[in-house]
Design an enzyme around this catalytic site. Sequence first.
Site, short mmCIF file in Angstrom:
data_model
loop_
_atom_site.label_atom_id
_atom_site.label_comp_id
_atom_site.label_asym_id
_atom_site.label_seq_id
_atom_site.Cartn_x
_atom_site.Cartn_y
_atom_site.Cartn_z
N THR A 5 34.90 -40.41 30.31
CA THR A 5 33.97 -39.69 31.17
C THR A 5 34.05 -38.28 30.75
OG1 THR A 5 34.12 -41.06 33.08
CG2 THR A 5 33.08 -38.99 33.40
N LYS A 53 33.02 -31.34 29.99
CA LYS A 53 33.86 -31.70 31.12
C LYS A 53 34.59 -32.98 30.77
CE LYS A 53 33.41 -34.43 33.99
NZ LYS A 53 33.82 -35.87 34.24
N THR A 95 36.20 -43.02 47.02
CA THR A 95 35.03 -43.78 46.54
C THR A 95 33.92 -43.66 47.57
OG1 THR A 95 35.92 -45.77 47.56
CG2 THR A 95 36.26 -45.49 45.22
#
Lengths: 411, 411
Positions: free
Chosen positions: A198, A187, A411
């Site tokens: 990430t 991913k 967030t």
Amino acid sequence: MASDERADLRKIPGGVLASRGFRASGVSAGIKIAEGQLDIGLLVADAPCAAAGMFTTNLIQAAPVRYSRQVVERGSARAVVVNSGNANACTGSRGDHDAAVMAVAVEQTGQAPATEVLVASTGIIGQRLPMENVKSGIARAAAALGNTPEHDEQFARAIMTTDTKCKRAAFTFQLAGATCRLGGACKGSGMIAPNMATMLAFITTDAAIRPKALQPALRRAVERSFNRITVDGHTSTNDTVFILASGGAGNRELAADDDEKLVFQQALDAGCCSLAGQIVADGEGATRVVEIEVKGAASSIDALAAARAIANSPLVKAAVNGGDPNWGRVVSAAGYSGARLDPGRVELLINGLPACQHGRPAKPPQAKLAEQMAREHVKFTLDLGVGETSETVWTCDLSRDYVAINADYHT
Amino acid sequence: MASDERADLRKIPGGVLASRGFRASGVSAGIKIAEGQLDIGLLVADAPCAAAGMFTTNLIQAAPVRYSRQVVERGSARAVVVNSGNANACTGSRGDHDAAVMAVAVEQTGQAPATEVLVASTGIIGQRLPMENVKSGIARAAAALGNTPEHDEQFARAIMTTDTKCKRAAFTFQLAGATCRLGGACKGSGMIAPNMATMLAFITTDAAIRPKALQPALRRAVERSFNRITVDGHTSTNDTVFILASGGAGNRELAADDDEKLVFQQALDAGCCSLAGQIVADGEGATRVVEIEVKGAASSIDALAAARAIANSPLVKAAVNGGDPNWGRVVSAAGYSGARLDPGRVELLINGLPACQHGRPAKPPQAKLAEQMAREHVKFTLDLGVGETSETVWTCDLSRDYVAINADYHT
């Protein structure tokens, strides 16, 4: 991201379950906000595997990175548990505890001892994991383990965040007379930069290979694949690549000094390159893949510095988005990269068409350059004019959607 | 970008013509595509001035940069000619010739010998200047010279490219009993990064100061102002800051070892900081100014590396655009910057409100953090927890409009 065919590499369907000796699952545990989205993935080997891992170079490292590093050091693992929706990063000693609890939760299902469980997380930074959800999710993931194509896909889907596509790759290859398999899922879409991002990648193989041979092979493959891509130059706190080698193919076990290791390396390179290419193509808001080959460099460090400066320049990326052959942005990015270059000898090709020669505009019709810049795959070939070394980096364009995705991200 | 008041600094209206002894003009020469837009600026001193300059650190340097560097080395100049719409960069020896022809064209108007003319260009890279337009434009600019507020503004408008605002600053200050003035105009909106950017700034003063004192003063002021801002991390080929000191104020001429130099430095710092701040506030597509103070660093290099990594992270900038207190992006950018930090001691304030303490989430109401992130001025104060040094960098947010401007920009 070319692969070599000497290993008799053949692409096959699937991901982590392409290799023999593994089961997987993906379930929804309510970690992600959107209801019903898969957010816990579990991968279990039938027997202990040789294991290797590569982790983020960010000084701020997520709790699962710290946990899994210890497991990898022992060279053996049997399971991977991963959650999406929460990175378990910047969560202090509680985060460390939560990462360990994830491994213990796998042990409690009877699939593997906690010391043999690799843990990974991806998602928002700075929030504690909802551990009740995580624990019950892991129990359900263990109950759902299987080895069908659906299980393979569910695992790959459970690790996605802003990814729009499920990313998998698998190959067969011939190793010392045995047919081996290597498969993986990954991913990654934003917060993607050199030295990993990430991005999480989980690779399996049924080749037999000793941990001392597996770790350097993984390091080398990651250096040539995941470390050559960038979406936004932002290196994440959670980057992880794991490989588990089950030995189920029955080949003679590879040692670190084995000549046959090259064959395995080719298969691993091909798997990592395929997965890395899928990440760039699915970069947040991406509409085009950009390949940047820098040649004529004085060193590999210089070539990579120039290629990465170009790949991370918002001006270059926005020009590609607009299909605008604004080659001055490409050349000037190399100019501030720190790489040595000869301004009077710099040359730039766009998909093979000269845009700049001897540091001056080449003379192709502007319309032809614009046509190349509007293709799905744009390749810049930049000659720095000072040496013999070349390196390649991949990125994507910068679109309004990248900003929309990251400005509106919750967030 | 605070200024000190010991110099009795007072802000006054205007730009380059705030100082005594200068005339200026701005005309339209047809270099820009949009008809009638001002694109040639001319600034002329009544008598030869002490001159200093700072230039881009990009290895790919535009022809006017190469030309003007020679003029600055002699320490004396009398005029500045500047065009917008075309950077005269990556144009080879023809570009060098064209830059020299611009200086000669000024000489032909009788305003200054070519050796005393500073040349600057900004705009598209890799295209030759339309020299017939440029030459006739310079002749008209010379005929239009004057020292009214309108002339001051026309010069400032003639240097704009994607700027939406005309950027000027002017101050008076007391130097050895004489009232001196310092004024300037600048442009810059995109391709703005540390070590200057496609930014041009032209500063005048009527203080008397020797060239050997002027150049280090300018270097110091630029280091604290233009080199502390970034819009997109892309360092341009054309960055230039010039200062001309006419001596018209009648103060005793400052030498390099003069104590009074500190007073002049304060005025110059204030002028450069005001102009640099205007560039960031007018960054392409910008909706907010972001101030990044990194403290607790082991060195100034570390503090700047962390501040610049944060300032150049598209993820941080998009979060600011969305008014989203996604502080994990800020902390993780410091983590990959190369700066030393203690993950367990990292602290982040957003407009004074704690977001992260001891590397873990602080406990302010999320709504309060979001309120601060939505302000016009967002200040991050990040403590790396390892030393005593602090540095500050300014940037703006990343909006969909930045991409629109740079994807649709015409080559």
